[in-house]
Design an enzyme around this catalytic site. Structure first.
Site, short mmCIF file in Angstrom:
data_model
loop_
_atom_site.label_atom_id
_atom_site.label_comp_id
_atom_site.label_asym_id
_atom_site.label_seq_id
_atom_site.Cartn_x
_atom_site.Cartn_y
_atom_site.Cartn_z
N ARG A 103 3.36 10.59 5.10
CA ARG A 103 3.57 9.19 5.44
C ARG A 103 2.26 8.45 5.21
O ARG A 103 1.18 9.01 5.43
CB ARG A 103 3.97 9.03 6.92
CG ARG A 103 5.41 9.40 7.23
CD ARG A 103 6.41 8.38 6.67
NE ARG A 103 7.79 8.68 7.03
CZ ARG A 103 8.63 9.40 6.30
NH1 ARG A 103 8.24 9.92 5.15
NH2 ARG A 103 9.87 9.60 6.70
N ASP A 117 2.41 9.39 -2.63
CA ASP A 117 3.83 9.01 -2.76
C ASP A 117 4.22 8.06 -1.64
O ASP A 117 5.31 7.49 -1.66
CB ASP A 117 4.70 10.27 -2.70
CG ASP A 117 6.19 9.96 -2.90
OD1 ASP A 117 6.50 9.16 -3.82
OD2 ASP A 117 7.03 10.49 -2.15
N GLU A 176 4.93 -0.20 2.68
CA GLU A 176 5.79 0.13 1.54
C GLU A 176 6.78 -1.01 1.37
O GLU A 176 7.45 -1.36 2.35
CB GLU A 176 6.53 1.45 1.78
CG GLU A 176 5.58 2.63 1.80
CD GLU A 176 6.25 3.98 1.94
OE1 GLU A 176 7.49 4.04 2.01
OE2 GLU A 176 5.53 4.99 1.97
N HIS A 232 7.40 6.28 -3.08
CA HIS A 232 8.10 7.09 -2.07
C HIS A 232 9.38 7.71 -2.65
O HIS A 232 10.50 7.42 -2.20
CB HIS A 232 8.43 6.23 -0.82
CG HIS A 232 8.67 7.06 0.41
ND1 HIS A 232 8.36 6.61 1.67
CD2 HIS A 232 9.19 8.30 0.57
CE1 HIS A 232 8.70 7.53 2.57
NE2 HIS A 232 9.20 8.58 1.92
N SER A 250 12.06 12.77 -2.28
CA SER A 250 13.38 13.43 -2.22
C SER A 250 14.37 12.86 -3.24
O SER A 250 15.56 13.15 -3.18
CB SER A 250 13.97 13.28 -0.81
OG SER A 250 14.20 11.92 -0.51
#
Ligand code: NDP
Ligand code: DGY
Length: 329
Positions: free
Chosen positions: A246, A270, A275, A294, A297
């Site tokens: 994070r 990332d 954000e 980000h 996943s």
């Protein structure tokens, strides 16, 4: 109510989610689902309105679920299901106090996130974005012995901060690149570290010995701002820093200073604060900083499985059954 008639419960979903999740929710036939039908985050005022009276809330990591949202939902709310493994966006103490159950998505995104972390580490260490840019801009004049040189994993020491599900999966993937030593830090030594010959080390030792420092811990009050001036000052000047946990774990002003002064070699991120990272952010002016939006996943199948799991967590919570993945509060 007529005897035997089922009570239809209200569910609020804060974003358009992959169809696997919507299908599970609608086919269950036990809830009336309203969705913020957009790919963009629900505005706060809409969230507060939409959640009113809901029995279940399916949210994303970009939704701050705090006392205001819980109050707006009211006493019906019995389950919150987040489409993420991270839960730092949830006011856990308040949620626990109100007896609300929480579902999340561990394990199913571990491989995708570990894979992306390795990709980001290699892209940063071997300067891939810079190379691509040089090809496009005509900066590629010839093969030159020292042009665009970076750092390799073979024979290196890697330090993983937070050897959890993802940290271990990253270590497993990095070892075959010829990593000589794998250090890790955290709150306690982990028996599963033996699988990657991981050595538990104090943070200072990890920082001073590692050629690559990879952050994969969760964001907690203890890890908030962990990577600051003192942290970077202990790293080698040739070391590469990678964060896929994070943004809040990193003090970005201190990271900028460490990167621009040559205190450390490069960073791959990332996750950032905020954000999205504003396009005029100083970190984006640095060639030795690779920033991704980000996407840890972000494979189609992982996101589909996450959506289905979060729907099933929600449905189980609504019916008082065991959830496939419930966060222990
Ligand atoms: P885990 O809970 O399995 O791992 C978290 C790790 O953090 C644990 O090993 C924990 O150690 C460690 N940790 C906690 N406090 C500290 C500390 N003070 N110092 C060092 N380590 C600490 O979670 P996952 O591996 O599944 O996920 C980790 C995080 O990755 C998520 O919380 C999320 O924020 C992030 N994430 C990011 C993604 C992306 O898209 N970039 C995708 C998925 C996850 P201990 O066991 O000792 O408490
Ligand atoms: C998470 O799940 O916490 C990630 O940040 C997104 O998948």
């Amino acid at each position: 109510m007529m005897q035997g008639a089922r009570k239809i419960m209200k569910v609020y979903v804060t974003r358009r989610i992959p169809q696997e999740g919507m299908k599970a929710l609608t086919e269950a036939g036990v809830c009336k689902v309203s969705v913020w039908d957009s790919d963009e985050p629900v505005p706060r005022a809409e969230l507060l309105k939409g959640v009113a009276g809901a029995h279940g809330l399916l949210c994303l990591l970009s939704d701050r679920i705090d006392t205001e949202v819980l109050d707006a939902a009211g006493p019906n709310l019995k389950v919150i299901s987040t489409l993420s493994v991270g839960f730092d966006h949830l006011a856990i103490n308040e949620i626990k106090k109100r007896g609300i159950r929480v579902g999340y998505t561990p394990d199913v995104l571990t491989d995708a996130t570990a894979e992306l972390t390795v990709a980001l580490l290699l892209a940063t260490a071997r300067r891939l974005p810079e190379g691509v840019q040089e090809v496009k801009s005509g900066g590629w004049s010839s093969w030159k012995p020292l042009w665009l040189c970076g750092y390799g994993l073979s024979g290196s020491t890697v330090g993983v901060i937070g050897l959890g599900r993802i940290g271990l999966a990253i270590a497993r993937r990095l070892k075959p690149f010829g990593v000589k030593k794998l250090l890790y830090s955290g709150r306690a030594a982990k028996p599963q570290a033996s699988e990657v010959d991981g050595e538990y080390a104090p943070l200072d030792t990890l920082l001073s010995e590692s050629d690559f420092v990879v952050v994969s811990c969760s964001l907690t009050p203890d890890t908030q701002g962990l990577c600051d001036k003192a942290f970077f000052s202990k790293m080698k000047s040739t070391a590469v820093f990678v964060n896929t946990s994070r943004g809040g774990v990193v003090n970005q002003e201190d990271l900028y200073e460490a990167l621009s002064s040559g205190q450390i070699a490069a960073a791959g991120l990332d996750v950032t604060t905020p954000e999205p990272l504003p396009t005029d952010h100083p970190l984006l002016t640095l060639k030795n900083c690779v920033v991704l939006p980000h996407i840890g996943s972000a494979t189609y199948s992982t996101r589909g499985i996450m959506a289905e799991l979060s729907a099933n967590n929600l449905l189980a919570g609504l019916s008082g059954a065991a959830m496939p993945s419930e966060l222990a509060l």
